[in-house]
Design a protein around this motif. Structure first.
Motif, mmCIF file in Angstrom:
data_model
loop_
_atom_site.group_PDB
_atom_site.id
_atom_site.type_symbol
_atom_site.label_atom_id
_atom_site.label_comp_id
_atom_site.label_asym_id
_atom_site.label_seq_id
_atom_site.Cartn_x
_atom_site.Cartn_y
_atom_site.Cartn_z
ATOM 1 N N GLU A 9 82.286 -7.486 50.334
ATOM 2 C CA GLU A 9 81.980 -6.690 51.517
ATOM 3 C C GLU A 9 81.584 -7.597 52.669
ATOM 4 O O GLU A 9 81.278 -8.777 52.481
ATOM 5 C CB GLU A 9 80.857 -5.699 51.213
ATOM 6 N N ASN A 10 81.641 -7.012 53.872
ATOM 7 C CA ASN A 10 81.179 -7.675 55.088
ATOM 8 C C ASN A 10 81.943 -8.960 55.388
ATOM 9 O O ASN A 10 81.358 -9.982 55.775
ATOM 10 C CB ASN A 10 79.678 -7.972 55.021
ATOM 11 N N TYR A 11 83.277 -8.931 55.164
ATOM 12 C CA TYR A 11 84.090 -10.106 55.478
ATOM 13 C C TYR A 11 84.062 -10.326 56.973
ATOM 14 O O TYR A 11 84.309 -9.401 57.758
ATOM 15 C CB TYR A 11 85.514 -9.882 54.969
ATOM 16 N N LEU A 43 92.101 -4.276 57.543
ATOM 17 C CA LEU A 43 92.027 -4.383 58.992
ATOM 18 C C LEU A 43 90.592 -4.520 59.485
ATOM 19 O O LEU A 43 90.375 -4.851 60.659
ATOM 20 C CB LEU A 43 92.702 -3.154 59.633
ATOM 21 N N LYS A 44 89.563 -4.231 58.674
ATOM 22 C CA LYS A 44 88.176 -4.329 59.092
ATOM 23 C C LYS A 44 87.310 -4.619 57.855
ATOM 24 O O LYS A 44 87.742 -4.421 56.722
ATOM 25 C CB LYS A 44 87.734 -3.047 59.791
ATOM 26 N N PRO A 45 86.029 -5.047 58.101
ATOM 27 C CA PRO A 45 85.154 -5.360 56.972
ATOM 28 C C PRO A 45 84.853 -4.110 56.131
ATOM 29 O O PRO A 45 84.863 -2.993 56.643
ATOM 30 C CB PRO A 45 83.882 -5.888 57.623
ATOM 31 N N LEU A 46 84.591 -4.345 54.866
ATOM 32 C CA LEU A 46 84.248 -3.266 53.942
ATOM 33 C C LEU A 46 82.737 -3.290 53.700
ATOM 34 O O LEU A 46 82.114 -4.351 53.622
ATOM 35 C CB LEU A 46 84.991 -3.440 52.612
ATOM 36 N N ASP A 47 82.122 -2.105 53.530
ATOM 37 C CA ASP A 47 80.678 -1.978 53.296
ATOM 38 C C ASP A 47 80.475 -1.281 51.953
ATOM 39 O O ASP A 47 80.822 -0.106 51.808
ATOM 40 C CB ASP A 47 80.046 -1.179 54.430
ATOM 41 N N GLN A 51 80.907 2.643 50.975
ATOM 42 C CA GLN A 51 81.890 3.061 49.969
ATOM 43 C C GLN A 51 82.121 1.874 49.046
ATOM 44 O O GLN A 51 82.595 0.834 49.472
ATOM 45 C CB GLN A 51 83.199 3.512 50.623
ATOM 46 N N PRO A 52 81.779 2.048 47.769
ATOM 47 C CA PRO A 52 81.855 0.901 46.852
ATOM 48 C C PRO A 52 83.287 0.584 46.395
ATOM 49 O O PRO A 52 83.535 -0.516 45.933
ATOM 50 C CB PRO A 52 80.978 1.316 45.665
ATOM 51 N N SER A 53 84.252 1.514 46.523
ATOM 52 C CA SER A 53 85.615 1.222 46.080
ATOM 53 C C SER A 53 86.599 2.161 46.795
ATOM 54 O O SER A 53 86.222 3.221 47.286
ATOM 55 C CB SER A 53 85.723 1.396 44.553
ATOM 56 N N TYR A 54 87.884 1.719 46.791
ATOM 57 C CA TYR A 54 88.970 2.485 47.409
ATOM 58 C C TYR A 54 90.107 2.571 46.413
ATOM 59 O O TYR A 54 90.440 1.565 45.769
ATOM 60 C CB TYR A 54 89.461 1.815 48.689
ATOM 61 N N VAL A 74 90.580 -0.938 44.965
ATOM 62 C CA VAL A 74 89.936 -2.041 45.653
ATOM 63 C C VAL A 74 88.429 -1.860 45.483
ATOM 64 O O VAL A 74 87.854 -0.884 45.980
ATOM 65 C CB VAL A 74 90.314 -2.073 47.135
ATOM 66 N N CYS A 75 87.790 -2.767 44.729
ATOM 67 C CA CYS A 75 86.343 -2.708 44.469
ATOM 68 C C CYS A 75 85.643 -3.638 45.432
ATOM 69 O O CYS A 75 85.971 -4.835 45.518
ATOM 70 C CB CYS A 75 86.037 -3.130 43.031
ATOM 71 N N VAL A 76 84.648 -3.112 46.126
ATOM 72 C CA VAL A 76 83.911 -3.893 47.107
ATOM 73 C C VAL A 76 82.773 -4.627 46.375
ATOM 74 O O VAL A 76 81.926 -4.008 45.735
ATOM 75 C CB VAL A 76 83.349 -2.978 48.214
ATOM 76 N N ILE A 77 82.787 -5.929 46.426
ATOM 77 C CA ILE A 77 81.783 -6.759 45.756
ATOM 78 C C ILE A 77 80.555 -6.852 46.624
ATOM 79 O O ILE A 77 80.633 -7.128 47.828
ATOM 80 C CB ILE A 77 82.350 -8.147 45.450
ATOM 81 N N ASP A 78 79.342 -6.638 45.977
ATOM 82 C CA ASP A 78 78.093 -6.560 46.709
ATOM 83 C C ASP A 78 77.643 -7.913 47.192
ATOM 84 O O ASP A 78 77.805 -8.943 46.507
ATOM 85 C CB ASP A 78 77.013 -5.946 45.811
#
Length: 781
Positions: A9-11, A43-47, A51-54, A74-78
């Motif tokens: 997350e937060n790339y 296209l944008k950072p993930l939080d 949302q923890p996954s898509y 797509v799992c967002v890593i904390d």
């Protein structure tokens, strides 16, 4: 198949951010993802917290042949991008006095990061306590759970001194690491009082009548619901406590078993955790007069002397198990019985001290023993014991003989030692069997020679006069003995007078006695060959009755000796030969001339050696020979002896006659004291019978000698055998020897021819040692 992609997350890099290759995406409603040249991008950072996954549907994977569709998650890593926060902004708690180290409140915080990672692993820290009275460290916070409790120092908490404390608390994520996010907060703690305190001591009377159970005290924990229990040194279920804190007594108490109880009252939470330190209830047991006084022993024994007057003899003490601080233990003593009852008023006991004493002026003439009954009483109970009083006899009566003189008594002078002459008795009026009654007898005079002794019978006090030495009428014919009688202990009253002594007269009767010899054994020495008739000893004896004595010999079977009938002179009848007999033993009998009474003594006569024997040759040497020419080591072993003793015989000396020819031809070689070797001294000697003159002398001075002539010399064969017969010594010719000489001469000539021829070819064989003389080399003659 489904595909799962992990994306931090937060790339914060360059977009579009390519995530995968050769993918075509459908189903992206938010327009976050796209595909460019078969690459999946964001296209944008993930939080993750938003949302923890898509889940992307209808994602196509193009190949050269066909297209394959599947689902991509797509799992967002904390990341640690959230600061922990306290759940409540205003944190409050209250604590009661006396609470142990158990939590009284809990501080809670929240971190939005992934709970399964260290990003959300929280740690609590107590930063500061305000105010810092009465101690700066009275509170403690559990770093993991956030539970707040009191420390040991909180025992001094006092709500009147300070009833409110503010605690500064910090919470960190990342398990409290240095780079962790943190938040601080304030915890307000109110200190409240508590009714949890030790109840007042309780005093209970022993043996309460009931009914039971009886409530005796109560405790109360203010606040949360708790459970109570009791601990202490008391029988199970003697004390119990209810849910409301009421303490009950369930059975009567016995002060003598236990006079007080220290009961610990424990308060616990329903889960079993102890809340506060136990409080103490002291129960004291009051005394009731329920114990009678008792003596430590049922019977006492004491002794009082018969002449004792108004004296204390014993103290008895009873014990009462009631409370010593009360009148229940006050004891009084009484004398309630005396056996035998007469005479009365002999004894008394002190009412308060228990001292027993004699009231009479004297116990003389009373019974030998009394049994007293003593009681001990308190206010309402009593017990008793017995006291056995033995009246001890004292030596107030001296022993007295029934008569002043005894005898005269007659006793023969040959009476054996141990003979009883008489028995006498000195009576004593004291108690029979005691030291005051026992009598010691002594011979005061008349027994200077210790001819008599006294033997006392301790059971009857009778004394026997016993003979301890052999009597002699001729030396002493009368004895006047004075005997005294005394007690082994000192007289308490009175004194020893004439009645305590007696005289015993004894006459010794004469008896004819046998003679007595001055010696029990005589030893006499006589030289052998001594001239007969010489007095060698005088036997001396005497008769106590002065009768003449006659002497005679017994055991002299060969009549070598004689004795004077009245003189006792012992003489030799003939010359004695030590070589025949060196010792003579005989008995001399001495007989009373007027009776058959006799005495005897042994006489041993030792015969002294004289050099009266010459040494002689032992054995027959007529057949012995020596070889010629001379054989090496060949010799004749000559043995001799001397019949005299070692003083004269001893070492025997062999010597050749002082003649040049003899000493040239022969040689003597000593072997020991009695043997010598005779051998040729030259290589060759003509074969014939030779006369070898030599002398054998003993070691006495002057010596005795014997002259001897030896031996034969002959030629020998190779085996060492003589080739001619042995000849007799000169002076002893026989027909056989003459014929033998002729035949031998002829044979020798023939043999010599053969031998000399053979000798030229070989050396002669040495003679065997087994052919040599076998006479013992150590012979004692």
């Amino acid at each position: 198949a489904n595909v799962k992609i992990g994306v931090p997350e937060n790339y914060d890099g360059i977009f579009p951010w390519y995530l995968a290759k050769d993918l075509v995406v459908t189903g992206d409603d938010e327009g976050i993802f796209g595909v460019d040249a078969q690459f999946l991008y964001a296209l944008k950072p993930l939080d993750r917290e938003k949302q923890p996954s898509y889940s992307l549907q209808q994602v196509s994977f193009r190949t050269s042949v066909h297209r394959q569709s599947f689902t991509v998650e797509v799992c967002v890593i904390d990341k640690n991008d959230n600061v922990p926060t306290f759940i409540e902004m205003s944190m409050r708690g209250s604590v009661q006095l006396g609470l142990l180290k158990i939590p009284f409140m809990q501080v809670e915080a929240l971190d939005r990061d992934d709970r399964n990672t260290a990003h959300a692993e929280l740690r609590f820290t107590l930063m500061e306590q305000t105010p810092r009275i009465p101690s700066s460290q009275m509170f403690f916070i559990n770093s993991i759970t956030g539970e707040v409790s009191l420390t040991e120092e909180a025992s001094t908490l006092d709500p009147e001194m300070c009833g409110r404390y503010k605690l500064s608390v910090m919470v960190k994520d990342m398990a409290g690491k240095a780079n962790a996010f943190f938040t601080t907060g304030i915890v307000t703690v109110e200190v409240t009082g508590n009714t949890w305190a030790s109840p007042d001591p309780v005093r209970l009377q022993e043996n309460l009548p009931g009914p039971y159970p009886i409530p005796i005290s109560q405790v109360k924990w203010s606040g949360s619901q708790v459970e109570y229990s009791l601990e202490g040194e008391f029988p199970e279920m003697l004390f119990t406590i209810s849910r409301e804190g009421v303490i009950y007594l369930n059975a009567p108490l016995d002060r003598e078993t236990q006079d007080q109880f220290q009961i610990s009252i424990v308060v616990e939470r329903p889960d079993g955790r102890e809340i506060a330190k136990p409080v103490e209830l002291r129960v004291m047991v009051g005394d009731a007069n329920d114990n009678r006084p008792t003596f430590p022993q049922a019977q006492y024994h004491t002794v009082v002397k018969e002449l004792a007057a108004r004296t204390e003899i014993l103290t008895v003490q009873a014990a009462d198990n009631d409370d010593p601080k009360t009148d229940n233990v006050r004891i009084f003593y009484r004398l309630v019985g005396q056996i035998p009852e007469s005479p009365r008023a002999l004894f008394r006991v002190d009412r308060d001290s228990g001292v027993i004493s004699v009231q009479a002026d004297s116990m003389e003439g009373t019974a030998p023993q009394y049994t007293l009954t003593i009681t001990a009483e308190d206010a309402k109970l009593n017990s008793s014991c017995t006291v056995v009083v033995t009246v001890q006899d004292e030596n107030n009566n001296p022993p007295v003989f029934s008569q002043h003189e005894y005898g005269p008594f007659h006793i023969p002078e040959n009476a054996p030692v141990g003979t009883t002459v008489t028995a006498v008795l000195a009576g004593d009026a004291d108690v029979r069997g005691g030291d005051s009654w026992q009598v010691d007898y002594r011979l005061e005079s008349g027994n200077e020679e210790e001819a008599f002794t006294l033997v006392t019978d301790k059971q009857t006090n009778e004394v026997s006069l016993v003979l301890s030495k052999v009597l002699d009428f001729e030396r002493e014919s009368e004895y006047i003995l004075v005997i005294s009688a005394q007690n082994p202990v000192a007289l308490v009253r009175g004194r020893y007078g004439p009645a305590s002594t007696a005289t015993v007269s004894i006459y010794v009767d004469d008896v004819n006695e046998g003679p007595i010899l001055s010696q029990s054994h005589y030893e006499v020495t006589v030289r052998e060959g001594e001239e007969p008739g010489r007095v060698i000893a005088t036997i001396r004896g005497y008769d106590p009755d002065s009768h003449p004595i006659r002497y005679s010999l017994q055991g002299d079977t060969k009549k070598y000796f004689s004795i004077g009938k009245y003189s006792g002179e012992l003489k030799t009848v003939q010359a004695l030969d030590r070589e025949e007999n060196s010792t003579y033993t005989m008995e001399v009998i001495a007989v009373d001339g007027n009776s058959s009474l006799s005495a005897s003594t042994l006489v041993t006569v030792q015969i002294l050696d004289v050099n009266d024997n010459s040494p002689v040759l032992v054995g027959d040497y007529s057949w012995k020979y020596l070889c010629t020419p001379r054989w090496e080591d060949q010799a004749l072993v000559l043995a001799s002896r001397d019949s005299d003793g070692p003083q004269h015989g001893g070492r025997l000396n062999f010597s050749l006659r002082s003649d040049a020819t003899v000493r040239r031809n022969w040689k003597l070689t000593p072997i020991n004291d009695t043997h010598t070797n005779l051998s040729l001294n030259i290589p060759y000697l003509a074969p014939e019978v030779y006369t070898v003159p030599f002398t054998i002398s003993d070691s006495s001075s002057p010596p005795r000698s014997t002259f001897i002539n030896l031996p034969t010399v002959c030629p020998c064969n190779v085996r060492g055998n003589c080739k001619m017969a042995a000849k007799q010594l000169p002076g002893m010719p026989t027909i056989q020897s003459a014929v033998g000489i002729l035949l031998g001469t002829f044979a020798v000539i023939t043999i010599l021819i053969v031998v000399f021829v053979r000798l030229s070819y070989q050396n002669p064989k040495q003679p065997s040692k087994t052919n040599q003389e076998r006479v013992p080399l150590k012979m004692s003659i």
